[in-house]
Scaffold this active site. Structure first.
Site, PDB file in Angstrom:
ATOM      1  CD  GLU A 161      -2.772  -1.322   2.407  1.00  0.00           C
ATOM      2  OE1 GLU A 161      -2.708  -0.435   3.279  1.00  0.00           O
ATOM      3  OE2 GLU A 161      -3.511  -2.317   2.517  1.00  0.00           O
ATOM      4  CD  GLU A 266      -4.797  -7.807   2.075  1.00  0.00           C
ATOM      5  OE1 GLU A 266      -5.679  -7.077   2.601  1.00  0.00           O
ATOM      6  OE2 GLU A 266      -3.587  -7.530   2.109  1.00  0.00           O
TER       7      GLU A 266
END
Length: 376
Positions: A161, A266
């Site tokens: 991220e 995820e």
């Protein structure tokens, strides 16, 4: 594949249940249903996220299901910096070592998560003022942690991220102290510390055009420096009824064109209301009855929507099975999903294939049916 009707899914589920359990003594829900890892064994790996209790063997129902359904696992928290490196000169490898042992025992490959992330940093790292001292922490953390698990884990989410929604670099402590070259250096050091391990960049919403463009720029920067990067992870935190299938497909195409493996790292499909997209853990919302509309059970109409969306996703994954190498669900069952506590604490969410009793939902059978349809 044409749209799968909810009643058809129920019929398929009942048929599979009968066929799998006939003549067998069943001891758990997992024993009487198809296995995702077996159904997709010629296509891609099927993974799950594991919490500490599951890794420590304190959740027997989860243990039975994980062993039967999954061939890869990602730790939710135990390898994040605040847990594994709590003090400058102290590392906490015991939970991660337990995970490695768990994987060896159950023939599950481990995707280690994550070396560099701006969130869940140890307190001491945030207090470092000097850029030189922070760089030393950065270097020692990567070399020590990746080196400890050299030859023990299949892959690492090296950087997690690092991008904003518009594709620019996130104003993180790593960017502020080290500049944007920190991403390339993280991959360079991880490759040196653990040369046999696959190395990935992981993010959410990086299937969206602007963020995808930023992600591609980042990947090309790493590759131009002659540094190894093996794949890109698209987290897949999406909303039922709003799954961006066209953007996902285009992303698989564009990332694969860079010579990278593509994985969905995820995956969960939220069914509750939210006023923003993504998975920024710093964002929060207030709870209210309107924000928690299904406290007791999920309506059939939403079950059907969830099943359709999962079917559509797996149809797409199968279309690009030469490029997609793994699909990991972010949790074993609905009750263990992080979405029960984020971005609104105390909600009852239903984003996965297994319910709170570890039983397969219609979405599970829709995924199985999608594979069966693709083989015909």
């Amino acid at each position: 594949m044409k749209q799968i009707n909810y009643l058809v899914i129920v019929f398929i589920g009942a048929t599979l249940l009968c066929n799998c359990s006939a003549g067998k003594k069943t001891t758990s829900p997992a024993a009487s249903i198809p296995s995702l890892k077996d159904v997709f064994k010629n296509d891609f790996a099927i993974g799950t996220a594991l919490n500490t209790a599951q890794i420590e063997g304190k959740d027997p129902k989860a243990a039975a299901l994980v062993e039967q359904q999954f061939n890869m696992a990602t730790p939710e928290n135990i390898m994040k910096a605040e847990v594994i490196h709590p003090e400058w000169n102290r590392y906490n490898f015991e939970p991660g070592d337990q995970l490695v042992s768990y994987g060896e025992k159950n023939k599950i490959r481990i995707n280690a998560h994550t070396l560099i992330w701006h969130s869940q940093l140890p307190a001491f790292a945030r207090q470092i003022q000097s850029a030189d001292s922070f760089r030393l922490f950065f270097q020692q953390h990567i070399s020590t942690v990746a080196g400890h698990y050299r030859g023990k884990v299949f892959s690492w989410d090296v950087v997690n991220e690092a991008l904003n929604e518009d594709g620019t670099m996130r104003k993180s402590v790593f960017l502020n102290k080290l500049g944007e070259g920190f991403v390339t250096e993280a991959f360079r050091m991880a490759a040196a510390a653990s040369p046999g391990t696959e190395l990935y960049y992981n993010d959410y919403n990086n299937e969206q055009p602007a963020k995808r463009a930023g992600c591609i720029r980042l990947i090309k920067m790493i590759q131009a420096a002659g540094v190894r990067i093996d794949g890109v992870g698209i987290q897949g935190h999406w909303h039922a009824g709003k799954v961006p299938l066209q953007d996902i497909e285009q992303s698989i195409i564009e990332y694969s064109a860079l010579g990278l493996k593509v994985m969905f790292t995820e995956l969960d499909l939220e069914v509750l209301p939210r006023d923003f997209q993504g998975a920024d853990v710093s964002q929060q919302m207030k709870n209210s009855p309107a924000m928690n509309p299904y406290p007791n059970a999920l309506p059939d109409s939403v079950q059907q929507l969830l099943a359709r969306d999962y079917s559509s996703l797996f149809k797409l994954f199968l279309k690009y099975r030469e490029n997609v190498t793994r699909v990991t669900f972010w949790g074993v069952n609905d009750g263990q999903s992080w979405l029960n506590g984020w971005p609104v604490p105390g909600r009852t969410n239903y984003p996965l294939l297994f319910d709170r009793e570890f039983k397969p939902k219609p979405a599970f059978y829709s995924v199985i049916a999608t594979k069966q349809a693709s083989a015909n």
